[in-house]
Design a protein around this motif. Sequence first.
Motif, PDB file in Angstrom:
ATOM      1  N   UNK A   1      14.529  -0.605   8.041  1.00 54.91           N
ATOM      2  CA  UNK A   1      14.342  -0.094   9.404  1.00 54.91           C
ATOM      3  C   UNK A   1      14.735   1.374   9.530  1.00 54.91           C
ATOM      4  N   UNK A   2      14.874   2.049   8.386  1.00 49.80           N
ATOM      5  CA  UNK A   2      15.205   3.471   8.409  1.00 49.80           C
ATOM      6  C   UNK A   2      16.679   3.777   8.243  1.00 49.80           C
ATOM      7  N   UNK A   3      17.545   2.776   8.356  1.00 52.77           N
ATOM      8  CA  UNK A   3      18.974   3.018   8.162  1.00 52.77           C
ATOM      9  C   UNK A   3      19.323   2.881   6.677  1.00 52.77           C
ATOM     10  N   UNK A   4      20.337   3.615   6.209  1.00 55.57           N
ATOM     11  CA  UNK A   4      20.725   3.480   4.796  1.00 55.57           C
ATOM     12  C   UNK A   4      21.068   2.047   4.414  1.00 55.57           C
ATOM     13  N   UNK A   5      21.698   1.311   5.332  1.00 54.86           N
ATOM     14  CA  UNK A   5      22.071  -0.070   5.020  1.00 54.86           C
ATOM     15  C   UNK A   5      20.835  -0.941   4.804  1.00 54.86           C
ATOM     16  N   UNK A   6      19.811  -0.751   5.637  1.00 54.26           N
ATOM     17  CA  UNK A   6      18.601  -1.564   5.491  1.00 54.26           C
ATOM     18  C   UNK A   6      17.835  -1.168   4.235  1.00 54.26           C
ATOM     19  N   UNK A   7      17.891   0.102   3.870  1.00 57.74           N
ATOM     20  CA  UNK A   7      17.227   0.539   2.640  1.00 57.74           C
ATOM     21  C   UNK A   7      17.897  -0.089   1.422  1.00 57.74           C
ATOM     22  N   UNK A   8      19.222  -0.138   1.432  1.00 57.50           N
ATOM     23  CA  UNK A   8      19.932  -0.761   0.316  1.00 57.50           C
ATOM     24  C   UNK A   8      19.554  -2.237   0.195  1.00 57.50           C
ATOM     25  N   UNK A   9      19.467  -2.923   1.326  1.00 56.54           N
ATOM     26  CA  UNK A   9      19.088  -4.333   1.304  1.00 56.54           C
ATOM     27  C   UNK A   9      17.655  -4.502   0.808  1.00 56.54           C
ATOM     28  N   UNK A  10      16.758  -3.633   1.261  1.00 58.35           N
ATOM     29  CA  UNK A  10      15.365  -3.694   0.813  1.00 58.35           C
ATOM     30  C   UNK A  10      15.270  -3.424  -0.686  1.00 58.35           C
TER      31      UNK A  10
ATOM     32  N   UNK B   1      -0.714  15.665   7.761  1.00 56.85           N
ATOM     33  CA  UNK B   1      -0.935  14.340   8.332  1.00 56.85           C
ATOM     34  C   UNK B   1       0.365  13.546   8.318  1.00 56.85           C
ATOM     35  N   UNK B   2       0.651  12.842   9.403  1.00 60.04           N
ATOM     36  CA  UNK B   2       1.893  12.082   9.511  1.00 60.04           C
ATOM     37  C   UNK B   2       1.744  10.723   8.855  1.00 60.04           C
ATOM     38  N   UNK B   3       2.746  10.344   8.066  1.00 56.74           N
ATOM     39  CA  UNK B   3       2.801   9.024   7.451  1.00 56.74           C
ATOM     40  C   UNK B   3       4.146   8.392   7.797  1.00 56.74           C
ATOM     41  N   UNK B   4       4.202   7.070   7.685  1.00 53.32           N
ATOM     42  CA  UNK B   4       5.440   6.334   7.972  1.00 53.32           C
ATOM     43  C   UNK B   4       6.111   5.988   6.651  1.00 53.32           C
ATOM     44  N   UNK B   5       7.368   6.414   6.505  1.00 56.53           N
ATOM     45  CA  UNK B   5       8.106   6.247   5.261  1.00 56.53           C
ATOM     46  C   UNK B   5       9.358   5.402   5.514  1.00 56.53           C
ATOM     47  N   UNK B   6      10.090   5.040   4.461  1.00 61.42           N
ATOM     48  CA  UNK B   6      11.339   4.303   4.677  1.00 61.42           C
ATOM     49  C   UNK B   6      12.365   5.051   5.521  1.00 61.42           C
ATOM     50  N   UNK B   7      12.217   6.371   5.643  1.00 60.27           N
ATOM     51  CA  UNK B   7      13.136   7.142   6.481  1.00 60.27           C
ATOM     52  C   UNK B   7      12.403   7.761   7.669  1.00 60.27           C
ATOM     53  N   UNK B   8      11.423   7.041   8.200  1.00 59.07           N
ATOM     54  CA  UNK B   8      10.735   7.483   9.402  1.00 59.07           C
ATOM     55  C   UNK B   8       9.483   8.283   9.119  1.00 59.07           C
ATOM     56  N   UNK B   9       8.920   8.858  10.160  1.00 63.08           N
ATOM     57  CA  UNK B   9       7.671   9.588  10.018  1.00 63.08           C
ATOM     58  C   UNK B   9       7.912  10.994   9.489  1.00 63.08           C
ATOM     59  N   UNK B  10       6.976  11.458   8.681  1.00 63.44           N
ATOM     60  CA  UNK B  10       6.990  12.828   8.158  1.00 63.44           C
ATOM     61  C   UNK B  10       5.594  13.142   7.658  1.00 63.44           C
ATOM     62  N   UNK B  11       5.327  14.416   7.415  1.00 61.75           N
ATOM     63  CA  UNK B  11       4.001  14.745   6.921  1.00 61.75           C
ATOM     64  C   UNK B  11       3.922  14.520   5.410  1.00 61.75           C
TER      65      UNK B  11
END
Length: 272
Positions: free
Chosen positions: A76-85, A123-133
């Motif tokens: 969900x974009x948080x470091x904790x959720x990334x570690x779990x993923x 172009x904007x894309x959705x990444x594990x740490x939110x949207x960025x180009x």
Amino acid sequence: MEPTPARERRDALPERLAEAIHDTAEEIAALLRGRTDTDIPVPGSTWTLGEAAAHLAQANELMADIAAGHDRPYGDGTPQSLAAANERSLAGFGERGADPLAEMIVAQADAFLAAAEQRPLDETVITPLGSMDVATLGSYLLTHMLGHGYDLARAVGRPHMLDGARVELSMPFMITSMPRVVAPAAAGLTARFTIRLRGGQRFGATFTDGTLTVGPGPLSRPDCTILIEPVTFLLIALGRCDPWGAMARGRVLTWGRKPWLAPRFPALFTAP
């Protein structure tokens, strides 16, 4: 000879970024090729060499899929959720062989470059740490490989591949991601920081009651200015280096109205 369309699109990426992504992947692969001891521990991590390499192969594939326009939810974009993923993803992926993982790391880095050549860089894309180009996604991929490449180099006792030029290419992602990984330790903080990478980029970080805004260039009248060697900056930001030790070795200098804020700065973030 006329340049190919793919070469023209590759050149549209930020200067040297495509080359840095490919070369970093190759240098990581060189650390792995021919190794049979993939169960050795990675210093400072709970992962083995094989697990860290597997994570890199999976992450490069994830970034390539995102660049190609595929929807790949990952935490969900948080470091904790990334570690779990990360742990869930590793559990479902059995490859731990050094040679196959080395080839996957390079192949997926190149797949990212091929996909990025076909997309507008803004172009904007959705990444594990939110949207960025897409261009910043390339910086994200490079930063991620540098962090784990450093870990793998330490595990096998070989030189790492971080240098000032590659750190400079990581900065678009670092500046974009910093407000997204502010730690609870920043709650209530109001302070202004100028960060100067020695011989490189400068940026300002302003906390207002715990909320962070980051912008290019130095701030006027910052509370604290931090001058830091570039590789040290990235290693501290990624949780690979002790800031106190770096200050003791002269790799970090500070001044301003509140220079005592400098050692606190890294603790204001949770490394992704």
